[in-house]
Design an enzyme around this catalytic site. Structure first.
Site, mmCIF file in Angstrom:
data_model
loop_
_atom_site.group_PDB
_atom_site.id
_atom_site.type_symbol
_atom_site.label_atom_id
_atom_site.label_comp_id
_atom_site.label_asym_id
_atom_site.label_seq_id
_atom_site.Cartn_x
_atom_site.Cartn_y
_atom_site.Cartn_z
ATOM 1 N N LYS A 131 0.834 -1.211 0.000
ATOM 2 C CA LYS A 131 0.000 0.000 0.000
ATOM 3 C C LYS A 131 0.864 1.254 0.000
ATOM 4 O O LYS A 131 0.527 2.243 -0.641
ATOM 5 C CB LYS A 131 -0.930 -0.002 1.205
ATOM 6 C CG LYS A 131 -2.087 -0.956 1.020
ATOM 7 C CD LYS A 131 -3.149 -0.738 2.045
ATOM 8 C CE LYS A 131 -4.358 -1.602 1.709
ATOM 9 N NZ LYS A 131 -5.317 -1.647 2.779
ATOM 10 N N LYS A 211 -5.062 -7.203 -12.234
ATOM 11 C CA LYS A 211 -6.149 -7.662 -11.377
ATOM 12 C C LYS A 211 -7.380 -6.777 -11.596
ATOM 13 O O LYS A 211 -7.235 -5.560 -11.779
ATOM 14 C CB LYS A 211 -5.665 -7.549 -9.921
ATOM 15 C CG LYS A 211 -6.387 -8.437 -8.971
ATOM 16 C CD LYS A 211 -5.734 -8.383 -7.609
ATOM 17 C CE LYS A 211 -6.754 -8.801 -6.584
ATOM 18 N NZ LYS A 211 -6.326 -8.609 -5.229
ATOM 19 N N LYS A 214 -11.962 -1.472 -10.082
ATOM 20 C CA LYS A 214 -12.765 -0.359 -10.592
ATOM 21 C C LYS A 214 -11.850 0.785 -11.020
ATOM 22 O O LYS A 214 -12.044 1.398 -12.060
ATOM 23 C CB LYS A 214 -13.731 0.086 -9.480
ATOM 24 C CG LYS A 214 -14.340 1.455 -9.682
ATOM 25 C CD LYS A 214 -15.798 1.348 -10.036
ATOM 26 C CE LYS A 214 -16.385 2.593 -10.614
ATOM 27 N NZ LYS A 214 -16.563 3.712 -9.731
#
Ligand code: SF4
Length: 355
Positions: A131, A211, A214
């Site tokens: 992240k 992957k 959205k």
């Protein structure tokens, strides 16, 4: 899989055979429109699990704060995610659905657990590294201590089962470590949760390269109409060898064939594989079968969603009921934690009932 990951997965599998699970917790960040990756990776398992265990499913908005800061967007996403779950088949008659921040004890217990968490343990969590790389401009402390809040999410309800894919077992192990530490130091308050290993395939987007997500715009939404679905599927990447209709292909190297693996029958998969290798079928034909099968899964979701959209207050009611049901349990846990640690219960000052 590395040796460590293998041993972690083996331990999780062994755990599954022990005493029965009495309460399951899982959550999902309100990070935007739900798509097939969310369905295959989590929601499908949740829908099956609600018939087997008492389940608590949380829209984990406090976690989302580590990434999102737009208040209007947050509000819309929370509601949309809850609606998406209900449309997908999560049934509030069988399980509890709520929004994490409406039970403040999550954050309270998270702080307590932070005081038991060695920095080194957090530094080793792979998700933080990923992240931090993906949002280098906003590497906040919440992102670093994220696994502690996850541990609090589970332990505040004294849940003993957590559905995860193999790549998430590390997080359950982290929670187990903290629970052992707490129980050893202050007396047994929490059960040790265990990973309930579920199938959590890596679903690639229609670009076939990354992957499904959205934000990457390569997703098939659970709320997509049949027309929108086909508009996304028709140009989707296939095996590069199939330049002309007469060129044979290698189905194992085609993302559409992977979709067959998720949605088609064994006969349809065999038909696609054989037809692809022999150039007996075209990619359009192959995709039409995938589209038919995805539509068969999405159609009941579209119908349920239309029903919910016609009664906008229903989602809020369900979330409200979920919070109402969980607050006493969370307060009771915090009462036990406070007693065990020697810090006063709020009830002592007449400002709330912890016990
Ligand atoms: S025939 Fe099917 S499996 Fe083969 S490349 Fe085309 S879409 Fe992919």
């Amino acid at each position: 899989m590395s040796e460590r990951e293998q041993s972690v997965a083996q331990r999780a599998a062994a755990n599954q055979e022990k005493s029965p699970v009495t309460r399951v917790f899982s959550g999902m960040q309100p990070s935007g429109e739900l798509h097939l990756g969310n369905w295959l990776g989590a929601l499908k398992n949740w829908v099956a699990m609600q018939d087997r265990y008492p389940c608590i499913f949380s829209v984990v908005d406090l976690h989302a704060l580590t990434q999102t800061s737009d208040p209007d967007e947050m509000k819309a996403r929370i509601r949309d995610m809850a609606m998406g779950w209900l449309a997908a088949g999560i049934d509030p008659e069988k399980c509890t659905v709520f929004v994490q921040s409406t039970v403040p004890e999550h954050a309270e217990l998270s702080w307590v657990l932070t005081t038991l968490t060695p920095m080194g343990l957090l530094e080793r969590m792979t998700q933080f590294k990923d992240k931090a790389r993906s949002q280098a401009e906003n590497v906040n402390v919440g992102l670093f201590s994220y696994p502690v809040l996850q541990a609090a999410d589970i332990t505040i309800y004294r849940a003993d089962g957590v559905p995860v894919g193999e790549d998430q077992v590390q997080h359950v192990e982290f929670t187990r470590d903290l629970v052992r530490k707490f129980n050893l130091k202050y007396g047994k308050v929490f059960p040790e949760p265990r990973a309930l290993l579920t199938s959590s395939p890596r679903v690639m987007g229609v670009d076939g390269d990354r992957k499904m997500s959205k934000s990457l715009g390569n997703h098939i939404g659970l709320n997509d109409s049949a027309d929108v679905l086909w508009k996304k599927l028709a140009p989707a990447k296939t095996d590069v060898r199939r330049v002309r209709r007469t060129d044979p292909g290698v189905p194992e190297e085609c993302n559409i064939y992977k979709y067959h693996g998720f949605f088609s029958t064994a006969d349809e998969r065999a038909w696609a594989a054989e037809g692809c290798r022999s150039a007996g079928i075209g990619c359009r034909q192959c995709k039409e079968v995938v589209a038919k099968n995805i539509n068969a899964v999405l159609e009941p979701m579209r119908e349920r969603r239309a029903g919910l959209e016609a009664h906008p207050g229903r989602v809020d009611e369900i979330l409200h009921e979920g919070t109402k049901k969980l607050l006493p349990l969370a307060r009771e846990t915090m009462g036990r934690v406070r007693d065990a640690m020697g810090i006063p219960n709020r009830g002592r000052y007449g400002i709330g009932e912890d016990r």
